[in-house]
Scaffold this motif. Structure first.
Motif: not given
Lengths: 213, 213
Positions: A36-37, A39-42, A45, A50, A53-54, A59, A202
């Motif tokens: 989870e830490w 996956v959302p990063t730029k 993504q 994708g 993203g963060l 990141d 995170s």
């Protein structure tokens, strides 16, 4: 300069996948919490097609690893989840889709010979003569980049036991999975020096160790 | 305000004692490596009747914990290493000498009733009705200080399982013990929030978690 590194997310109780992993859920119960830490990063993504993203410190840290990556070594299960001969593998093209995120040469440890598989900018090579050979071939392919032992745990354990792992990067996630696949098992007692420590928005702790012996 | 905390040194592979622990070597093979960061500190030396010692950030961190400590709960093995009736215990006065380092009320979990034992400024009380009772008695004795579950692993696990542990402080030592006593076993899946992170001149990583459920 090429370093042979392994980088993996691990629960506080030492698991890299949760209990009861299956072909449908290869990370096991709760295993998705380990990622989870990232996956959302730029960077993650972008690698997986994708957008957005963060762009936080997680990141930056992940992007720095990806930039250094020249070639990848992985176990058969991380490639496809299969075990037997390729013509019986339920997933012979692997988990990674038509445009795998590696953009590099990947060396898959397997007991079953197979011609290389090119998917997008990634070439999967299948190595039947063990971790030493896989790392040697990956070194030749990596140029100045690092050889990353992508996982799973067994591939990392083999690299440690063979005395070939130079750096271990752990992302320690504050969850307890209570069971599953342990990172440290049957690796003897290599000596480690902690060389880096980084916090994370995170709550993950990023630890880097040099394997000194 | 009283917090129920546990603070313990743990190897990177999750052990709080090494393999083959004995009465002569209760920390097991390699277990002494877990404490190399704290033994040289000024605070530790003072507690154990020594002089001098390091006044580094490890010392500050350890001193802050000790200052907050109002009462201690520990398992029988951490007290004496014994198991059966007290009149058969090979070490009935415990490991801790005539002037134990606690200077507080200590509540020892045991199956065998016994009158309190006063050694120096420490009173050992023997609790036969379980972890909840031990923590309740320790709370009453702790005043504004913290109740520290001193160990071993089983006592900490019991406090977690009973839902009574509020804070967990781990000192993650960059060694692999390869076997021994695991910290996390049979504790279910409590939720943790990592609240503090501190580096160490000894390469140890100090992690604090709030147990939120």
């Amino acid at each position: 300069m090429t370093n042979v590194i392994a980088e993996i997310s691990v629960s506080l109780d030492g698991f890299v996948a949760g209990p009861n992993a299956t072909l449908e859920n290869p990370l096991g119960e709760g295993g998705e919490l380990l990622h989870e830490w990232v996956v959302p990063t730029k960077t993650f993504q972008e690698m997986h097609g994708g957008e957005g993203g963060l762009t936080n410190s997680d990141d930056e840290l992940f992007a720095a690893s990806v930039r250094r990556q020249g070639a990848v070594v992985m176990g058969r299960r991380m490639f496809s989840g299969g075990e037997g001969p390729w013509d019986q593998d339920p997933n012979p093209s692997g988990w990674w889709g038509d445009e795998p995120p590696f953009h590099a040469s990947v060396f898959v440890l397997t007991h079953h010979a197979r011609d290389p598989l090119v998917l997008g900018e990634t070439t999967f090579n299948f190595v039947t003569d063990g971790i030493e050979s896989a790392i040697e071939q990956a070194r030749a392919a990596a140029g100045d980049g690092d050889v990353a032992i992508g996982g799973g745990a067994a591939a990392i354990q083999q690299a440690i036991t063979a005395g070939l792992l130079e750096e271990l990067r752990l992302h320690v996630v504050p969850v307890l999975l209570g069971g599953g696949v342990r990172l440290f098992e049957n690796v003897g007692r290599p000596e480690l020096e902690r060389t880096q420590l980084a916090d994370s928005p995170s709550g993950v702790t990023h630890l880097t160790f040099r394997v000194t012996r």
